[in-house]
Design a protein around this motif. Structure first.
Motif, PDB file in Angstrom:
ATOM      1  N   ILE A 180      24.308  11.673  44.226  1.00 31.97           N
ATOM      2  CA  ILE A 180      24.764  12.560  45.289  1.00 31.97           C
ATOM      3  C   ILE A 180      25.830  11.784  46.065  1.00 31.97           C
ATOM      4  O   ILE A 180      25.525  10.968  46.933  1.00 31.97           O
ATOM      5  CB  ILE A 180      23.601  13.001  46.192  1.00 31.97           C
ATOM      6  N   ARG A 181      27.083  12.012  45.705  1.00 37.02           N
ATOM      7  CA  ARG A 181      28.173  11.212  46.251  1.00 37.02           C
ATOM      8  C   ARG A 181      28.840  11.857  47.452  1.00 37.02           C
ATOM      9  O   ARG A 181      29.290  11.190  48.367  1.00 37.02           O
ATOM     10  CB  ARG A 181      29.233  10.981  45.173  1.00 37.02           C
ATOM     11  N   TYR A 182      28.936  13.186  47.415  1.00 40.95           N
ATOM     12  CA  TYR A 182      29.762  13.891  48.390  1.00 40.95           C
ATOM     13  C   TYR A 182      29.011  15.119  48.907  1.00 40.95           C
ATOM     14  O   TYR A 182      28.032  15.574  48.313  1.00 40.95           O
ATOM     15  CB  TYR A 182      31.087  14.332  47.756  1.00 40.95           C
ATOM     16  N   GLU A 183      29.514  15.670  49.989  1.00 41.70           N
ATOM     17  CA  GLU A 183      28.916  16.872  50.555  1.00 41.70           C
ATOM     18  C   GLU A 183      28.941  18.020  49.547  1.00 41.70           C
ATOM     19  O   GLU A 183      28.036  18.859  49.511  1.00 41.70           O
ATOM     20  CB  GLU A 183      29.646  17.279  51.833  1.00 41.70           C
ATOM     21  N   ARG A 184      29.973  18.062  48.707  1.00 40.87           N
ATOM     22  CA  ARG A 184      30.057  19.152  47.730  1.00 40.87           C
ATOM     23  C   ARG A 184      28.907  19.105  46.723  1.00 40.87           C
ATOM     24  O   ARG A 184      28.523  20.140  46.174  1.00 40.87           O
ATOM     25  CB  ARG A 184      31.403  19.111  47.001  1.00 40.87           C
ATOM     26  N   ASP A 185      28.342  17.913  46.480  1.00 35.36           N
ATOM     27  CA  ASP A 185      27.190  17.825  45.577  1.00 35.36           C
ATOM     28  C   ASP A 185      25.992  18.559  46.171  1.00 35.36           C
ATOM     29  O   ASP A 185      25.242  19.237  45.463  1.00 35.36           O
ATOM     30  CB  ASP A 185      26.843  16.364  45.306  1.00 35.36           C
ATOM     31  N   HIS A 186      25.797  18.410  47.488  1.00 35.02           N
ATOM     32  CA  HIS A 186      24.739  19.163  48.167  1.00 35.02           C
ATOM     33  C   HIS A 186      25.009  20.664  48.067  1.00 35.02           C
ATOM     34  O   HIS A 186      24.074  21.467  47.966  1.00 35.02           O
ATOM     35  CB  HIS A 186      24.647  18.746  49.632  1.00 35.02           C
ATOM     36  N   LYS A 187      26.280  21.026  48.105  1.00 36.75           N
ATOM     37  CA  LYS A 187      26.638  22.446  47.999  1.00 36.75           C
ATOM     38  C   LYS A 187      26.169  23.018  46.663  1.00 36.75           C
ATOM     39  O   LYS A 187      25.634  24.129  46.606  1.00 36.75           O
ATOM     40  CB  LYS A 187      28.141  22.621  48.145  1.00 36.75           C
ATOM     41  N   PHE A 188      26.360  22.248  45.565  1.00 31.07           N
ATOM     42  CA  PHE A 188      25.901  22.762  44.278  1.00 31.07           C
ATOM     43  C   PHE A 188      24.388  22.900  44.254  1.00 31.07           C
ATOM     44  O   PHE A 188      23.862  23.884  43.720  1.00 31.07           O
ATOM     45  CB  PHE A 188      26.351  21.874  43.120  1.00 31.07           C
ATOM     46  N   LEU A 189      23.675  21.933  44.799  1.00 32.28           N
ATOM     47  CA  LEU A 189      22.216  22.038  44.829  1.00 32.28           C
ATOM     48  C   LEU A 189      21.770  23.276  45.596  1.00 32.28           C
ATOM     49  O   LEU A 189      20.801  23.949  45.215  1.00 32.28           O
ATOM     50  CB  LEU A 189      21.614  20.776  45.433  1.00 32.28           C
ATOM     51  N   LYS A 190      22.491  23.591  46.666  1.00 32.42           N
ATOM     52  CA  LYS A 190      22.177  24.802  47.425  1.00 32.42           C
ATOM     53  C   LYS A 190      22.425  26.045  46.573  1.00 32.42           C
ATOM     54  O   LYS A 190      21.619  26.989  46.575  1.00 32.42           O
ATOM     55  CB  LYS A 190      23.017  24.851  48.700  1.00 32.42           C
ATOM     56  N   MET A 191      23.536  26.042  45.829  1.00 35.67           N
ATOM     57  CA  MET A 191      23.820  27.163  44.924  1.00 35.67           C
ATOM     58  C   MET A 191      22.737  27.286  43.864  1.00 35.67           C
ATOM     59  O   MET A 191      22.273  28.392  43.547  1.00 35.67           O
ATOM     60  CB  MET A 191      25.185  26.951  44.259  1.00 35.67           C
TER      61      MET A 191
END
Length: 223
Positions: A180-191
């Motif tokens: 989990i490197r970036y905020e966008r990685d959290h975004k995918f997990l949310k998706m």
């Protein structure tokens, strides 16, 4: 996905990425993989997430025998090779190892070189560009969907999610290994959580790699 520039740490890790060969030991066999960072970038090097997920498959008590398995964004093929080796038995696993067209020749050479002749028919290398080649894959046909370090380009997230939905039945288990490197990685997990039940099942602190299990519905099934 593959064939995009990627920056990771320097020192030993950079030397490993640029080495023409990478050697591993799984399922009682030595696996020797070609790497080609200059020509294919991220598609042609082994990332820590693949090694961690291979280790998890080997020691986690996950039975791949007589299962239908698909790997997304396979790159060098390490994960798909190990899944095929671990699925060996009276009823062998059927493993589909996928990536984009430009990476397939390189991927297939690694798969062919590292599987014994009797297992090669059980491992099929096949083109899959997320969201675009889905008609070539029967919907819900796989018991396991595997992915190592495939969550890094935000512009591919919608297509990756669409692909996962197409490949999965109610019984399919998704295993995704990533940093989990970036905020966008959290975004995918949310998706992902908007369509699947998602649980973190392993964390390798030495490599900072997480493994997530996802399934349709709300069940928290054991493997």
């Amino acid at each position: 996905m593959a064939l995009v520039p990627y920056e990771e740490g320097g020192g030993w890790e950079a030397r490993q990425l640029h080495s023409p060969w990478a050697t591993y030991r799984f399922a009682g066999r030595t696996i020797l993989l070609r790497q080609d960072w200059r020509r294919l970038g991220v598609a042609a090097v082994v990332w820590d997430a693949a090694v961690v997920l291979c280790t998890y498959l080997e020691i986690g008590g996950i039975d791949l025998r007589d299962r239908s398995v698909i790997e997304l964004g396979a790159g060098t093929g390490l994960l798909g090779i190990v899944a095929t080796l671990l699925g060996k038995g009276f009823f062998c696993a059927h493993v589909t190892i996928t990536d984009r067209a430009a990476a397939l020749e390189f991927l297939e050479s690694n798969v062919r070189a590292n599987l014994p002749s009797e297992l090669r028919p059980r491992a099929v290398v096949k083109e899959l560009t997320w969201g675009k080649d889905l008609g070539n894959f029967s919907p819900g046909a796989f018991d396991f969907v595997l992915g190592a370090d495939i969550v890094y380009l935000e512009e591919t997230f919608a297509e990756l999610l669409q692909t996962l939905e197409h490949l999965c039945s109610e019984q399919t288990v998704i295993l995704l290994s990533c940093r989990i490197r970036y905020e966008r990685d959290h975004k995918f997990l949310k998706m992902l959580r908007s369509r699947f039940s998602v649980y973190e099942v392993h964390y390798d602190s030495s490599k900072d790699v997480h493994i997530y299990k996802a399934q349709r519905g709300s069940r928290k099934d054991d493997f």
